[in-house]
Design an enzyme around this catalytic site. Structure first.
Site, PDB file in Angstrom:
ATOM      1  N   GLU A 129       0.817  -1.217   0.000  1.00 19.42           N
ATOM      2  CA  GLU A 129       0.000   0.000   0.000  1.00 19.42           C
ATOM      3  C   GLU A 129       0.851   1.268   0.000  1.00 19.42           C
ATOM      4  O   GLU A 129       1.813   1.383   0.776  1.00 19.42           O
ATOM      5  CB  GLU A 129      -0.910   0.018   1.231  1.00 19.42           C
ATOM      6  CG  GLU A 129      -1.809   1.241   1.311  1.00 19.42           C
ATOM      7  CD  GLU A 129      -2.754   1.221   2.493  1.00 19.42           C
ATOM      8  OE1 GLU A 129      -3.651   2.086   2.547  1.00 19.42           O
ATOM      9  OE2 GLU A 129      -2.601   0.352   3.375  1.00 19.42           O
ATOM     10  N   GLU A 177     -12.707   1.063   4.211  1.00 23.30           N
ATOM     11  CA  GLU A 177     -11.820   1.418   5.308  1.00 23.30           C
ATOM     12  C   GLU A 177     -12.044   2.888   5.660  1.00 23.30           C
ATOM     13  O   GLU A 177     -11.186   3.741   5.431  1.00 23.30           O
ATOM     14  CB  GLU A 177     -10.359   1.160   4.925  1.00 23.30           C
ATOM     15  CG  GLU A 177      -9.424   1.185   6.135  1.00 23.30           C
ATOM     16  CD  GLU A 177      -7.967   1.072   5.756  1.00 23.30           C
ATOM     17  OE1 GLU A 177      -7.225   0.370   6.466  1.00 23.30           O
ATOM     18  OE2 GLU A 177      -7.551   1.707   4.772  1.00 23.30           O
TER      19      GLU A 177
END
Length: 275
Positions: free
Chosen positions: A153, A254
């Protein structure tokens, strides 16, 4: 927003982080989700069987499928952003891999998401980069044994000023280097559209550019890190781009909840997890 054909998973660590861990799967199921993701769910790198068994039982009892789980990352709420590149945490990271891959195999989770780690005072950045590549390669080989993949990420510098993987291109360079080291193809990108959008990147363009590397997606809006549609990011265009490239993976929700399912998920069709 047109999200037909896309698949969504509840991120239990953010949406239900106010609940004890073992109650989070049931909360996601009650909101209509059949798929979930989580940050590292255990209290230490090598948790006991009782702790691991309890979380597996909670997922099973709720009837939800764990589709993605973070490799150990430290205290996210306190500012930690992974241990891949931390010399002091090298041993703990390696110790956690057996738990991560064993739990992935047990639950059918095929995505292990990885955070690179912050730059650390007094540590040579080159040393951190070499260590991160080594740890990612080790994780990729371990994941491959259980049929899983590893997704790296990028994080916006506005969110984590000491985190060096700040855009899709930088993350892609690291991913390609790791795949070259391992000779595998199971390391790719986790594109959190909140971070890419917050950094000012052209999100539809980067999704097209890196579509072959794209393993997992997460979403939140900016400012506020709330649900898509609550801020200024162009989620209709983002979702259209994902549909346009034929993205068939999961999209993790998220974002910070209001704790009112009627508000938090009113932009999603039923069933929540999609097709």
């Amino acid at each position: 927003m047109n999200v037909q054909g896309l698949r969504f998973a509840a991120n239990m660590s953010m949406l239900y982080g106010h609940l004890p861990l073992l109650k989070r799967p049931a909360a996601a199921a009650a909101a209509g989700f059949t798929a979930v993701e989580a940050w590292w769910p255990f209290s230490k790198p090598e948790p006991g069987d009782k702790e691991v068994d309890a979380f597996a039982a909670a997922l099973n009892a709720a009837g939800v499928h764990l589709v993605a789980m973070n490799l150990i990352e430290g205290d996210m709420r306190a500012g930690d952003r992974g241990w891949l590149s931390s010399p002091d945490r090298h041993g703990d990271f390696l110790a956690s891999l057996d738990t991560a891959t064993g739990f992935a195999e047990r639950t059918g989770c095929t995505m292990l998401t990885a955070l690179y780690g912050n730059r650390e005072p007094g540590v040579d950045p080159d040393r951190q980069d070499r260590l991160a590549a080594e740890n990612l390669a080790t994780a990729a080989v371990a994941a491959d044994r259980v049929g899983a993949r590893v997704a790296l990420e990028a994080i916006s510098r506005r969110e984590a000023p000491d985190y060096p993987i700040i855009d899709a291109d930088t993350a892609a360079q690291t991913v390609d280097a790791v795949n070259e080291i391992t000779g595998l193809t199971n390391t790719g990108l986790l594109c959190d559209l909140y971070h890419h959008g917050r950094s000012g990147e052209d999100v539809p363009a980067l999704l097209h550019t890196h579509r072959a590397r794209l393993l997992h997606v997460q979403v939140a809006d900016d400012p506020g890190r709330g649900r898509p549609g609550s801020g200024k990011l162009d989620y209709p265009a983002f979702f259209a781009a994902l549909t346009g490239i034929g993205y068939g993976g999961w999209i993790g929700l998220e974002y910070e909840p209001t704790r009112d399912p009627a508000v938090d998920f009113d932009w999603l069709p039923a069933p929540r997890s999609g097709v």
